[in-house]
Design a protein around this motif. Structure first.
Motif, PDB file in Angstrom:
ATOM      1  N   ASN A  28       0.833  -1.213   0.000  1.00 29.85           N
ATOM      2  CA  ASN A  28       0.000   0.000   0.000  1.00 29.85           C
ATOM      3  C   ASN A  28       0.862   1.255   0.000  1.00 29.85           C
ATOM      4  N   THR A  29       1.885   1.238  -0.830  1.00 26.81           N
ATOM      5  CA  THR A  29       2.875   2.313  -1.020  1.00 26.81           C
ATOM      6  C   THR A  29       3.678   2.647   0.234  1.00 26.81           C
ATOM      7  N   ARG A  30       3.587   1.815   1.266  1.00 29.23           N
ATOM      8  CA  ARG A  30       4.351   2.040   2.501  1.00 29.23           C
ATOM      9  C   ARG A  30       5.502   1.062   2.579  1.00 29.23           C
ATOM     10  N   LEU A  31       6.588   1.511   3.181  1.00 23.62           N
ATOM     11  CA  LEU A  31       7.810   0.733   3.330  1.00 23.62           C
ATOM     12  C   LEU A  31       7.820   0.084   4.712  1.00 23.62           C
ATOM     13  N   ASN A  78       5.883   0.144  -7.218  1.00 27.62           N
ATOM     14  CA  ASN A  78       6.260   1.454  -6.680  1.00 27.62           C
ATOM     15  C   ASN A  78       7.535   1.977  -7.343  1.00 27.62           C
ATOM     16  N   LEU A  79       7.470   2.238  -8.633  1.00 27.42           N
ATOM     17  CA  LEU A  79       8.649   2.616  -9.414  1.00 27.42           C
ATOM     18  C   LEU A  79       9.327   3.884  -8.895  1.00 27.42           C
ATOM     19  N   GLU A  80       8.548   4.857  -8.486  1.00 27.57           N
ATOM     20  CA  GLU A  80       9.138   6.108  -7.985  1.00 27.57           C
ATOM     21  C   GLU A  80       9.921   5.881  -6.692  1.00 27.57           C
ATOM     22  N   LEU A  81       9.422   5.023  -5.829  1.00 25.35           N
ATOM     23  CA  LEU A  81      10.130   4.717  -4.596  1.00 25.35           C
ATOM     24  C   LEU A  81      11.425   3.960  -4.880  1.00 25.35           C
ATOM     25  N   TYR A  82      11.420   3.095  -5.901  1.00 24.74           N
ATOM     26  CA  TYR A  82      12.657   2.402  -6.265  1.00 24.74           C
ATOM     27  C   TYR A  82      13.750   3.413  -6.607  1.00 24.74           C
ATOM     28  N   GLN A  83      13.374   4.446  -7.344  1.00 29.09           N
ATOM     29  CA  GLN A  83      14.353   5.462  -7.736  1.00 29.09           C
ATOM     30  C   GLN A  83      14.963   6.122  -6.502  1.00 29.09           C
ATOM     31  N   ARG A  84      14.152   6.378  -5.515  1.00 27.96           N
ATOM     32  CA  ARG A  84      14.657   7.005  -4.286  1.00 27.96           C
ATOM     33  C   ARG A  84      15.522   6.020  -3.500  1.00 27.96           C
ATOM     34  N   LEU A  85      15.122   4.766  -3.452  1.00 27.33           N
ATOM     35  CA  LEU A  85      15.917   3.746  -2.765  1.00 27.33           C
ATOM     36  C   LEU A  85      17.256   3.520  -3.467  1.00 27.33           C
ATOM     37  N   ALA A  86      17.255   3.592  -4.798  1.00 27.39           N
ATOM     38  CA  ALA A  86      18.466   3.344  -5.582  1.00 27.39           C
ATOM     39  C   ALA A  86      19.544   4.400  -5.350  1.00 27.39           C
ATOM     40  N   GLU A  87      19.174   5.531  -4.803  1.00 32.56           N
ATOM     41  CA  GLU A  87      20.168   6.559  -4.486  1.00 32.56           C
ATOM     42  C   GLU A  87      21.074   6.116  -3.343  1.00 32.56           C
ATOM     43  N   HIS A  88      20.613   5.179  -2.525  1.00 33.99           N
ATOM     44  CA  HIS A  88      21.369   4.736  -1.352  1.00 33.99           C
ATOM     45  C   HIS A  88      21.782   3.262  -1.422  1.00 33.99           C
ATOM     46  N   THR A 112      11.194  -1.561 -14.483  1.00 36.07           N
ATOM     47  CA  THR A 112      11.845  -1.872 -13.210  1.00 36.07           C
ATOM     48  C   THR A 112      13.347  -1.612 -13.283  1.00 36.07           C
ATOM     49  N   ILE A 113      13.958  -1.987 -14.384  1.00 37.93           N
ATOM     50  CA  ILE A 113      15.388  -1.719 -14.569  1.00 37.93           C
ATOM     51  C   ILE A 113      15.639  -0.212 -14.605  1.00 37.93           C
ATOM     52  N   MET A 114      14.825   0.509 -15.339  1.00 38.24           N
ATOM     53  CA  MET A 114      14.991   1.958 -15.453  1.00 38.24           C
ATOM     54  C   MET A 114      14.765   2.661 -14.113  1.00 38.24           C
TER      55      MET A 114
END
Length: 189
Positions: free
Chosen positions: A11-14, A52-62, A80-82
């Motif tokens: 539900n978009t929560r981590l 949750n593609l947008e959250l992946y982008q934020r997670l990928a920064e770290h 998903t790769i992108m």
């Protein structure tokens, strides 16, 4: 043996595990070192086909991301790769026309198949190995005592485990790595 922490999206929560506590991105960044391989189990993608593609982008920064979000088409894999995935888990039960060679053309990253259901049904690991594709299993009881280094050879097998207490057993049996909830990994190794 690799030990990979797991976080869950629902539900978009981590969350800090499959049955874990809610987690904000800043806390995750404090709890895992930069460039840690992180297994992201995205139930929104798996159950509702809404990753949750947008959250992946934020997670990928770290973190370096291993994403399990239930892609059903080649475009989903590309998205998903992108969004930042380095490793991918695919689920054959969600993608009836799964074409591994087509996916391998898109990426040199590691690809894993969730073979939990096949192992539970067949009780035979030899029939579920997939050549150069890795295997992930989400039921340690279905495979308990079934592995040996001789039987699995160079096959990459990761096992989701409820704890790290059997780590030496899994190491002896030749498992490549353990995936464990972030909330259970901390302080264990």
């Amino acid at each position: 043996m690799n030990i990979v922490p797991l976080v869950c999206l629902r539900n978009t929560r981590l969350f800090d595990g499959k049955e874990g506590n809610s987690l904000i991105l800043e806390d995750l960044q404090k709890r895992v070192e930069k460039d840690t391989l992180l297994y992201v189990l995205d139930f929104d993608g798996i159950e509702r086909y809404n990753p949750n593609l947008e959250l992946y982008q934020r997670l990928a920064e770290h973190c370096i991301l291993w994403i399990d979000n239930g892609p059903r088409r080649i475009d989903d894999v590309m998205d998903t790769i992108m969004a930042g995935a380095t490793n991918l888990t695919l689920r054959e039960d969600l993608w009836s026309s799964l074409s591994i060679p087509e996916i391998q053309e898109l990426t040199d990253d590691e690809i894993y198949l969730d073979k939990t259901r096949q192992v539970q049904e067949q009780r035979s690991l030899q029939q579920v190995f997939s050549g150069d594709i890795g295997t992930i299993l989400f039921d340690e009881t279905a495979v308990y005592g079934s592995f040996s280094k001789d039987r699995i050879g160079n096959q990459k097998i990761y096992l989701y485990a409820g704890s790290l207490e059997k780590l030496s057993l899994w190491t002896e049996q030749g498992i490549s790595g353990i995936i464990v909830d972030l909330n259970k990994k901390q302080g264990a190794v």
